[in-house]
Scaffold this active site. Sequence first.
Site, PDB file in Angstrom:
ATOM      1  N   SER A   1       0.809  -1.219   0.000  1.00 20.35           N
ATOM      2  CA  SER A   1       0.000   0.000   0.000  1.00 20.35           C
ATOM      3  C   SER A   1       0.845   1.273   0.000  1.00 20.35           C
ATOM      4  O   SER A   1       0.338   2.353  -0.293  1.00 20.35           O
ATOM      5  CB  SER A   1      -0.957   0.010   1.195  1.00 20.35           C
ATOM      6  OG  SER A   1      -0.257  -0.198   2.404  1.00 20.35           O
TER       7      SER A   1
ATOM      8  N   ASP B   1      -3.821   6.064  11.630  1.00 19.08           N
ATOM      9  CA  ASP B   1      -2.899   5.600  10.604  1.00 19.08           C
ATOM     10  C   ASP B   1      -1.629   6.450  10.615  1.00 19.08           C
ATOM     11  O   ASP B   1      -1.620   7.565  10.102  1.00 19.08           O
ATOM     12  CB  ASP B   1      -3.584   5.658   9.238  1.00 19.08           C
ATOM     13  CG  ASP B   1      -2.724   5.080   8.124  1.00 19.08           C
ATOM     14  OD1 ASP B   1      -1.565   4.737   8.377  1.00 19.08           O
ATOM     15  OD2 ASP B   1      -3.234   4.975   6.987  1.00 19.08           O
TER      16      ASP B   1
ATOM     17  N   HIS C   1       0.656   5.146   6.456  1.00 19.82           N
ATOM     18  CA  HIS C   1       0.482   5.725   5.126  1.00 19.82           C
ATOM     19  C   HIS C   1       0.640   7.245   5.190  1.00 19.82           C
ATOM     20  O   HIS C   1       0.857   7.805   6.259  1.00 19.82           O
ATOM     21  CB  HIS C   1      -0.890   5.341   4.565  1.00 19.82           C
ATOM     22  CG  HIS C   1      -1.087   3.863   4.455  1.00 19.82           C
ATOM     23  ND1 HIS C   1      -1.810   3.129   5.377  1.00 19.82           N
ATOM     24  CD2 HIS C   1      -0.616   2.983   3.543  1.00 19.82           C
ATOM     25  CE1 HIS C   1      -1.799   1.858   5.027  1.00 19.82           C
ATOM     26  NE2 HIS C   1      -1.068   1.730   3.936  1.00 19.82           N
TER      27      HIS C   1
END
Length: 363
Positions: free
Chosen positions: A111, A334, A337
């Site tokens: 990702s 998060d 990311h």
Amino acid sequence: MGYGFLSSLFCFTCTFLLMTFEPTSSIIINTSGCDFFQGSWVYDDTYPIYNASSMCSFIEKQFDCDGNGRPDKVYLKYRWKPSASCELPKFSGQDFLMRFKGKKIMFVGDSLSLNQWQSLICMLHAAVPQSSFSLQKIGNLSTFYLPDYNISLMLSRNAFLVDLVQEKKGRILKLDSIQNGNSWKGVDMLVFNTWHWWLHKGSSQPWDYIQQGEKLYKDMDRLIAFGEGLKTWSKWVDSNIYRTHTKVFFQGISPTHYNGADWNATKVGNCDGETQPITGPVYPGGAPPAVAVVKAVLSNMTTAVGLLDVTTLSQLRKDGHPSIYGIGGKKGNDCSHWCLAGVPDAWNQLLYGVLVTAEKSNI
């Protein structure tokens, strides 16, 4: 043993400019004398390069921090500036498209590759907003296509690069098998990435066994497993890629910010609530040990592979993650990311800068 010590074991100049390697050596050509990857973040009121919500309808919701309600906006205003002696070429989407007209570019990885791929297609779409495009996903392959330039920007989702297969015994991560590589051939530029999924344990661990040769392991040291898998990938590249046809890059290790002690936070926290980068060029916590593994493997390859050495510059951006403004909202946090617009834009500016400088140097 500290991260900094492990990194120093394999320390060498990482400014590479599409480089010539002598067989079984790690000679890196650096004709400009510039290391684009050392520097600091500076405030720039002309940023961001694009507005994700209004210009990138195709962006993953988890990366659109502004669209998800992040109230502070200063994180959008930082530009990466290499050290004083270096000048990073200004990104030109039109020039990038002309350079790769009729070509295929593929990002291969997890990702974080998705993060960088989406950043690049946003940057290019913002440069030519009137140009038509298509976006198609078939299985693990996503393709953004700009017919005016006949350019394909692809993402092949593959968290380990080596094979993860379902067999009778269960899900097996095969450290010395890379059948996936067949789908990477015939591309004009490849940008590889892997690391984060090698650390997953418990219910988020995607394998039941690790296989090396004929031996099955219930588990093993993750850094060792990562290194063995990366060696398998390097052998595949050396056997299947020709530098006259394909440019190859490794994305480098993208850091996380789950431990505030790494940047000397007064209160041990994480990326949530962070609104500004670390000033200066040095990250107090040092480099993660995976960086040393990557550099060691690349240094033993016969194929010229450019390292996008983005670790330190990304470590300085503790403010750049979605935190509670990602896909999980306030139920999640998060710190892995990156927001878009944001840090991956700098990764792509560096990629462009390396390509431009390499061409000027006739490397």
